[in-house]
Design an enzyme around this catalytic site. Sequence first.
Site, short mmCIF file in Angstrom:
data_model
loop_
_atom_site.label_atom_id
_atom_site.label_comp_id
_atom_site.label_asym_id
_atom_site.label_seq_id
_atom_site.Cartn_x
_atom_site.Cartn_y
_atom_site.Cartn_z
N GLU A 176 -13.08 19.99 10.62
CA GLU A 176 -14.54 20.42 10.75
C GLU A 176 -15.30 18.58 11.52
O GLU A 176 -16.03 18.96 12.22
CB GLU A 176 -15.29 20.51 9.76
CG GLU A 176 -16.12 21.42 9.58
CD GLU A 176 -16.71 22.78 8.65
OE1 GLU A 176 -17.07 22.62 7.75
OE2 GLU A 176 -17.82 21.56 7.74
N HIS A 224 11.34 28.68 3.78
CA HIS A 224 12.02 30.03 3.69
C HIS A 224 11.50 30.75 4.82
O HIS A 224 11.67 31.70 3.99
CB HIS A 224 12.46 30.93 1.71
CG HIS A 224 13.18 29.42 1.18
ND1 HIS A 224 14.63 29.24 1.29
CD2 HIS A 224 12.94 27.93 0.49
CE1 HIS A 224 14.72 28.64 0.32
NE2 HIS A 224 13.96 28.03 0.02
N LYS A 230 -23.13 30.51 11.74
CA LYS A 230 -24.05 31.16 10.39
C LYS A 230 -25.32 31.86 11.07
O LYS A 230 -25.19 32.41 10.17
CB LYS A 230 -24.21 29.33 9.43
CG LYS A 230 -23.63 29.12 8.26
CD LYS A 230 -23.85 27.85 7.65
CE LYS A 230 -23.46 27.59 6.64
NZ LYS A 230 -23.65 26.20 6.11
O1 PA5 Z 1 -19.36 20.55 5.74
C1 PA5 Z 1 -19.70 20.92 5.20
O2 PA5 Z 1 -20.90 20.61 5.95
C2 PA5 Z 1 -19.72 22.27 5.60
O3 PA5 Z 1 -18.50 23.02 4.72
C3 PA5 Z 1 -20.89 22.68 4.21
O4 PA5 Z 1 -20.02 22.31 2.64
C4 PA5 Z 1 -20.61 24.61 3.47
O5 PA5 Z 1 -21.29 25.34 4.60
C5 PA5 Z 1 -21.91 24.72 2.31
O6 PA5 Z 1 -22.87 24.03 3.04
P1 PA5 Z 1 -24.02 23.91 1.58
O7 PA5 Z 1 -23.51 22.67 0.73
O8 PA5 Z 1 -25.25 23.84 2.50
O9 PA5 Z 1 -24.51 25.48 1.31
#
Ligand code: PA5
Length: 407
Positions: free
Chosen positions: A273, A294, A400
């Site tokens: 990310e 394996h 999203k």
């Molecule tokens: O790193 C990030 O920003 C995302 O992976 C969020 O943690 C994830 O989408 C969950 O979001 P939230 O904590 O707002 O529910």
Amino acid sequence: MSMEIKVDLSKSGLTMEEIRQKKLEIDTALERLWSGKETFTGWVKLPLQQDKNEMERILNVSDIIRQQCELFIVIGIGGSYLGAKAAIDALGKAPDAPEVKFAGINLSATYHARLLEEMAAKEVCLCVISKSGTTVETTAAFNIFKEALIKKYGKAEAVKRIYAITDAENGALREETEREGYTSFVIPSDIGGRYSVLTPVGLLPIAVAGADIRSLMEGAEVMAASPDWDFDGPDYAAARYLLLQKGKSVEAIQHYEPDLKYFVEWIKQLFGESEGKEGTGLFPAGLELTADLHSMGQFLQQGSPIFFETVLNIEQSPVDLTVPEGPLKGKTMTQLNRAAMKGVIEAHSSAGTPVIRIDIPKLDAFYYGQLIYFFETTCAVTAMLMGVNPFDQPGVEAYKKEMKKEI
Ligand code: PA5
């Protein structure tokens, strides 16, 4: 055995000169991280500026939870899930601690129905974690489990068994928390989801499972107290960047201890990310060895040369077993595991695959805290070398938004 986390680049195919040439860029990246001027860099100084009262409160609340329940269901996804899951798997659960299970980590009715069944027979608490307070998976699962909790205990008792971790002010979850009076903690606004494991997001579930979160923070503090990076992190960051430039677009992160499976998942989120944007980034893949030898061993030895390997090497095992009979009689599992690692590194690097080895003295809370900080900093620096913002995730926001349109 060294007492520090060390990075071995001797089989990476890179020269120390190449690494040294990146020093200036790395120093600039570090300065940006430490300047306090960049958004979402609250995690950088966090281990050095620990709030003792907050730590005390997390420990007190975790004690209450441990008395209240046998099953602690943590509801969250992505950065609101992986840090806690990875640490609890790596450090283990204390015998007297409740079982910690996770919900809202997918949208499978089957997965959640099974967990609901399990909930019927046990004393339960819920912990809902969401920075935005609007994530679909978390919202759906929380409302399903909350309804079951209220049916089981009645509203007043259910409220005493719900813990919320979210933004201080914004979002539907904060609003509900204040309205209903759940015990709650804050996710600092200057720390993004995937960098939040050392906030209550990770610390509360980890403490409930019985790991020593003071020691975890101490480990992170030791790393953070070394802002000149006289540990090996910059070399790893430089190596990752240089290998990408040489056409290696996949980093196959490998471990030889199954307890590290989710640690690698956590790294995958952190790296993926943070770096995967604007048409660049290393694709982080996870491999569990020796099992995957394996199935993937052939590809690793002779497949498309698009990857390099990063091996997580835990130097000391807390237990060992000796083979009592047969051709391996007298050999210990640790000896065999070590031989496998050395042999695989040799075979793959001789075939031209760059291999980076990260030596970790042992898997305890102190070193785990160091590892968290080591990878967070490496990740942010590599992303900066790549010229991208390590702290946003426009692609995640995009899917999203599209997903919500379909609902
Ligand atoms: O790193 C990030 O920003 C995302 O992976 C969020 O943690 C994830 O989408 C969950 O979001 P939230 O904590 O707002 O529910």
